[in-house]
Design an enzyme around this catalytic site. Structure first.
Site, short mmCIF file in Angstrom:
data_model
loop_
_atom_site.label_atom_id
_atom_site.label_comp_id
_atom_site.label_asym_id
_atom_site.label_seq_id
_atom_site.Cartn_x
_atom_site.Cartn_y
_atom_site.Cartn_z
N MET A 30 0.84 -1.20 0.00
CA MET A 30 0.00 0.00 0.00
C MET A 30 0.88 1.25 0.00
O MET A 30 0.41 2.35 0.32
CB MET A 30 -0.94 -0.01 1.21
CG MET A 30 -1.91 -1.19 1.15
SD MET A 30 -3.40 -0.93 2.10
CE MET A 30 -2.72 -0.76 3.72
N GLY A 31 2.15 1.08 -0.34
CA GLY A 31 3.03 2.24 -0.47
C GLY A 31 3.60 2.72 0.85
O GLY A 31 3.53 2.03 1.85
N HIS A 37 9.54 -3.49 3.17
CA HIS A 37 9.00 -3.74 1.82
C HIS A 37 10.12 -4.10 0.85
O HIS A 37 9.98 -5.03 0.05
CB HIS A 37 8.28 -2.50 1.28
CG HIS A 37 7.04 -2.12 2.03
ND1 HIS A 37 6.94 -0.95 2.74
CD2 HIS A 37 5.84 -2.74 2.16
CE1 HIS A 37 5.72 -0.87 3.29
NE2 HIS A 37 5.05 -1.94 2.95
N GLY A 149 4.83 -10.45 3.95
CA GLY A 149 5.62 -10.37 5.19
C GLY A 149 4.98 -11.11 6.35
O GLY A 149 3.75 -11.11 6.48
N LYS A 151 5.13 -9.99 9.18
CA LYS A 151 4.61 -8.88 10.00
C LYS A 151 3.09 -8.95 10.14
O LYS A 151 2.54 -8.66 11.19
CB LYS A 151 5.05 -7.56 9.35
CG LYS A 151 4.29 -6.33 9.75
CD LYS A 151 4.88 -5.74 10.97
CE LYS A 151 4.23 -4.49 11.48
NZ LYS A 151 3.10 -3.94 10.81
N SER A 188 4.64 1.31 7.67
CA SER A 188 4.36 2.62 7.05
C SER A 188 3.74 3.56 8.07
O SER A 188 3.85 4.78 7.95
CB SER A 188 3.39 2.43 5.89
OG SER A 188 3.87 1.46 5.02
N ARG A 189 3.08 2.99 9.07
CA ARG A 189 2.40 3.82 10.07
C ARG A 189 3.38 4.45 11.06
O ARG A 189 3.03 5.42 11.75
CB ARG A 189 1.37 2.99 10.83
CG ARG A 189 0.17 2.60 9.98
CD ARG A 189 -0.88 1.88 10.83
NE ARG A 189 -2.16 1.81 10.15
CZ ARG A 189 -2.53 0.81 9.37
NH1 ARG A 189 -1.72 -0.21 9.18
NH2 ARG A 189 -3.71 0.81 8.77
P1 AMP Z 1 1.57 -3.00 3.46
O1 AMP Z 1 2.10 -1.98 2.51
O2 AMP Z 1 1.64 -2.58 4.88
O3 AMP Z 1 0.25 -3.56 3.05
O4 AMP Z 1 2.58 -4.21 3.39
C1 AMP Z 1 2.91 -4.84 2.19
C2 AMP Z 1 3.67 -6.11 2.48
O5 AMP Z 1 4.86 -5.78 3.19
C3 AMP Z 1 2.87 -7.08 3.36
O6 AMP Z 1 3.08 -8.40 2.87
C4 AMP Z 1 3.51 -6.88 4.71
O7 AMP Z 1 3.41 -8.03 5.56
C5 AMP Z 1 4.95 -6.60 4.34
N1 AMP Z 1 5.64 -5.88 5.42
C6 AMP Z 1 5.18 -4.79 6.08
N2 AMP Z 1 6.06 -4.44 7.04
C7 AMP Z 1 7.07 -5.33 6.99
C8 AMP Z 1 8.27 -5.50 7.73
N3 AMP Z 1 8.60 -4.71 8.74
N4 AMP Z 1 9.09 -6.54 7.39
C9 AMP Z 1 8.77 -7.37 6.38
N5 AMP Z 1 7.65 -7.25 5.64
C10 AMP Z 1 6.81 -6.26 5.94
#
Ligand code: AMP
Length: 285
Positions: A30-31, A37, A149, A151, A188-189
């Protein structure tokens, strides 16, 4: 790196690549990208010839309109980061491209209650929206590898289940959680945390580490209670601290009856919602 906005152009590009026998890794995001990422991009590149990342802030997975509004948007910076990591294609579709008017995109499958606890309890509808977007993106990209991830533990568990039930021909690869030096899981938060909350937030990781240490000597209920108390004492507002079976996500009582155990937590740091998890036990296959 090629940036593509439409489904049609992306599919034509992918068709050409597939004709050339290229294998494709896909990393949906989601950027507001960070090193967590980009670590997924690196893993994607190891597995396949072509790495495709998507940036799409999916409205259907936000149960809280304020969270959606405040979600960080920084496309220019994201592009630079992806270029630096030699990502091949960035897909940045509009909402209309992902959810065209006459296309039914909802996923209706029985998840065996995987969607019920934790995030499902505190973010009603979140996983319906998440599955909807992941399925739609998989239909468009048809990758050989999907990189996600650890996470988001419940998220990848549900996606793995969906892939199995719908027999989607893709291999899910789960990447380890990247953390800041003080243990806070990259997210991202995090950029929205006030300096005070940023200083407090590593307690989440510390309590997960403690839970792993305490697993052999303390009762599950006590470990979770201690974690919740510690979050509150430090100024976070906890939502849950659960120790559950890593396959079913159901709470556990006796650690000896489970080969895969995970602790999952969620807490608010002022107006920023943070989640994290740690695998406490995983038997070797
Ligand atoms: P998001 O942009 O938050 O939807 O995350 C996109 C992908 O990045 C998802 O598969 C998350 O699980 C992964 N991700 C987010 N934070 C981390 C992190 N700290 N380490 C590894 N992967 C991550």
């Amino acid at each position: 790196m090629q940036t593509i906005n439409t489904v049609l152009e992306l599919q034509q590009t992918i068709l050409n690549l597939k004709k050339q026998g290229k294998k494709i890794s896909f990393i949906p995001t989601m950027g507001a990208l960070h090193k967590g990422h980009t670590s997924l991009i690196k893993i994607g590149k190891k597995h396949a010839d072509i790495t495709i990342a998507s940036i799409f802030i999916n409205p259907t997975q936000f149960n809280n309109p304020d969270d959606l509004k405040k979600y960080p948007r920084m496309l220019d910076n994201d592009k630079l980061l992806l270029e630096k990591k030699s990502c091949d294609i960035l897909f940045t579709p509009s909402i209309e491209e992902i959810y065209p008017k006459n296309l039914e995109t909802k996923v209706n499958i029985d998840l065996n209650e995987l969607e019920k606890p934790m995030e499902g309890e505190f973010r009603p509808g979140h996983f319906e929206g998440m599955m909807q977007v992941v399925k739609r993106l998989l239909d468009i990209v048809m990758p050989d590898y999907l990189i996600m991830g650890q996470k988001d533990f419940q998220q990848f568990t549900i996606v793995a289940y969906m892939i199995k039930v719908l027999k989607i021909p893709v291999e899910l690869i789960v990447a380890p959680t990247l953390r800041e030096k003080d243990g806070l899981a990259m997210s991202s938060r995090n950029m929205r945390l006030s300096p005070k909350m940023r200083a407090i937030s590593p307690i989440i990781y510390q309590e997960l580490v403690k839970a792993k240490e305490d697993l052999k000597t303390k009762k599950i209920g006590k470990i979770c209670e201690n974690g919740l108390k510690s979050f509150s004492k430090h100024g976070l507002k906890p939502e849950y601290f659960r120790i559950c079976d890593g396959f079913t996500l159901k709470p556990i009582e006796d650690i000896n009856n489970h080969s895969y155990i995970v602790a999952c937590v969620a807490a608010w740091a002022e107006d920023v919602r943070l989640i994290d998890n740690m695998i406490l036990k995983k038997a070797k296959k």
